[in-house]
Design a protein around this motif. Structure first.
Motif, PDB file in Angstrom:
ATOM      1  N   ALA A 292       0.845  -1.202   0.000  1.00  0.00           N
ATOM      2  CA  ALA A 292       0.000   0.000   0.000  1.00  0.00           C
ATOM      3  C   ALA A 292       0.875   1.245   0.000  1.00  0.00           C
ATOM      4  O   ALA A 292       0.624   2.207  -0.732  1.00  0.00           O
ATOM      5  N   CYS A 293       1.918   1.232   0.821  1.00  0.00           N
ATOM      6  CA  CYS A 293       2.840   2.375   0.873  1.00  0.00           C
ATOM      7  C   CYS A 293       3.655   2.483  -0.407  1.00  0.00           C
ATOM      8  O   CYS A 293       3.804   3.575  -0.975  1.00  0.00           O
ATOM      9  N   MET A 294       4.172   1.355  -0.889  1.00  0.00           N
ATOM     10  CA  MET A 294       5.016   1.376  -2.096  1.00  0.00           C
ATOM     11  C   MET A 294       4.261   1.905  -3.306  1.00  0.00           C
ATOM     12  O   MET A 294       4.862   2.433  -4.237  1.00  0.00           O
ATOM     13  N   ASN A 295       2.949   1.744  -3.284  1.00  0.00           N
ATOM     14  CA  ASN A 295       2.136   2.181  -4.424  1.00  0.00           C
ATOM     15  C   ASN A 295       1.756   3.658  -4.360  1.00  0.00           C
ATOM     16  O   ASN A 295       1.019   4.134  -5.232  1.00  0.00           O
ATOM     17  N   VAL A 296       2.180   4.358  -3.338  1.00  0.00           N
ATOM     18  CA  VAL A 296       1.865   5.787  -3.203  1.00  0.00           C
ATOM     19  C   VAL A 296       3.185   6.558  -3.164  1.00  0.00           C
ATOM     20  O   VAL A 296       3.991   6.380  -2.247  1.00  0.00           O
ATOM     21  N   ALA A 297       3.402   7.396  -4.161  1.00  0.00           N
ATOM     22  CA  ALA A 297       4.706   8.059  -4.298  1.00  0.00           C
ATOM     23  C   ALA A 297       5.072   8.847  -3.042  1.00  0.00           C
ATOM     24  O   ALA A 297       6.228   8.853  -2.619  1.00  0.00           O
ATOM     25  N   ARG A 298       4.088   9.504  -2.435  1.00  0.00           N
ATOM     26  CA  ARG A 298       4.405  10.315  -1.248  1.00  0.00           C
ATOM     27  C   ARG A 298       4.347   9.526   0.040  1.00  0.00           C
ATOM     28  O   ARG A 298       4.409  10.115   1.131  1.00  0.00           O
ATOM     29  N   CYS A 299       4.241   8.215  -0.027  1.00  0.00           N
ATOM     30  CA  CYS A 299       4.423   7.399   1.184  1.00  0.00           C
ATOM     31  C   CYS A 299       5.925   7.180   1.327  1.00  0.00           C
ATOM     32  O   CYS A 299       6.521   6.360   0.622  1.00  0.00           O
TER      33      CYS A 299
END
Ligand code: XIL
Length: 365
Positions: A292-299
């Motif tokens: 979930a985090c890896m799929n969000v650039a600003r995570c």
């Protein structure tokens, strides 16, 4: 040079993560990013491969345990003090500041090239009685501001991001702030006051709002925090990041966790997973969280709330990545793989399902 220049993490941390000699050679030679597999054998280096960090909560009293500190320095490049920066430790009586325990952690971090997340300046819990018994607004405002300024000043230049306010929202369906001395005496504006004071105290530090049970997009609590951050951004109240504690039940994150992270990021803040632990540590549940985090650039990073199961506050739930002996659990390999790292058998298996688990939350209180 994409590793060095594009990520949110300074080169200093990468240097320590892959060894200062190797880093110096790379810098001098001006080479492109090293072979991904060569430097991806730990959580921290695997996360660094995409410009993210991988951190853990640390207890000062465990730094002398060599199994603990070996794992800490091998695997993690961000540290959150588990308790040592909380108000009951840092200002146990009015105006008497005690930074000794947290200093030990910060000194360890700077000696090992790890960054620090400051946790936490304003929180209703682990708050000394002398604060919670204040009833006069002017007194409480000046006490709160002085606490923020003094703690942030002490750690100026040493803390990358602060959890300025922790857990200010209520559980359940209200979407409102919870009852606390800050809320009850200062009113709704106390969060804004804390963030404005924090920005003035250390303009270089990232300022985060941190909470639990805000991972599921449709929950009233999630919506309440989202509306606050949207309002802050619209009015220029300084907020840079939102931390999702992610204390999950055995099913792992809710199905919509990626959506939640992405919607918050769209407001113009970084997002982070800040206190991850999952009952029984299912590899799939862990992998889903990391994906979930890896799929969000600003995570920009993830932090687990402790190293070994025996270090966890969730006694008996075995929610972490290492067992009591310090051996890697199956969830460790799943996390490393989801970070894009190389697993023990040399392969980089795909994580099958990033849609999330059963959406069970572990209810904190
Ligand atoms: C926990 C610590 O892990 C425990 O050692 C302590 O007794 C209580 O606090 N949310 C937070 C963390 O923001 O600070 C809490 O840490 C866990 C829940």
């Amino acid at each position: 040079m994409s590793w060095f220049n594009e990520g949110p993490r300074p080169g200093k941390v990468l240097a320590s993560a892959i060894g200062s000699t190797a880093a110096a050679v790379l810098v001098l030679a001006g080479t492109a990013a090293p072979d991904a597999h060569a430097a991806s054998g730990t959580l921290g280096t695997a996360a660094a491969g995409s410009g993210r960090y991988f951190g853990t909560a640390v207890a000062a009293g465990k730094l002398g345990d060599s199994v603990y500190s070996t794992l800490l320095d091998r695997e993690f490049n961000m540290i959150t003090p588990e308790n040592e920066m909380k108000w009951d430790t840092t200002e146990p009586s009015r105006g008497n500041f005690n930074f000794g325990p947290a200093d030990r952690i910060v000194n360890h971090a700077s000696a090992h090239g790890q960054r620090m997340r400051g946790h936490t300046l304003v929180w209703h819990s682990q708050l000394p009685g002398w604060v919670s018994s204040i009833t006069d607004a002017n007194t409480l405002r000046s006490v709160m501001d002085k606490h923020i300024i003094t703690e942030m000043n002490h750690y100026k230049g040493k803390v990358y991001a602060w959890d300025v306010v922790n857990e200010a929202f209520a559980d359940g369906g209200s979407g409102q702030h919870r009852s606390s001395v800050f809320q009850n005496v200062l009113g709704n504006g106390f969060i804004e006051e804390a963030f404005r004071t924090a920005r003035a105290a250390d303009p270089a530090a990232k300022l985060c709002y941190n909470d639990y049970n805000i991972e599921n997009w449709s929950d009233a609590k999630t919506q309440g925090v989202y509306n606050m951050v949207r309002d802050f951004k619209a009015r220029g109240v300084p907020v840079d990041c939102v931390g999702f504690q992610s204390h999950f039940g055995a099913g792992g994150p809710p199905v919509g966790f990626r959506t939640t992270l992405s919607n918050f990021a769209s407001l113009g803040v970084d997002v982070q997973v800040t206190e991850l632990d999952i009952a029984q540590a299912s590899p799939t549940a862990y992998a889903n969280t990391v994906k979930a985090c890896m799929n969000v650039a600003r995570c920009t990073g993830m932090t687990v709330w402790g190293i070994r199961d025996s270090d966890s506050w969730r006694t008996g739930e075995n929610p972490l990545l290492f067992d009591a002996a310090g051996s890697k659990k199956p969830a460790y390999e799943a996390v490393l793989s989801a970070l894009g790292g190389q697993t023990a058998n040399g392969t980089t298996p795909q994580v099958r399902d990033s849609s999330g688990g059963a959406g069970q939350h572990w209810t904190l209180r």
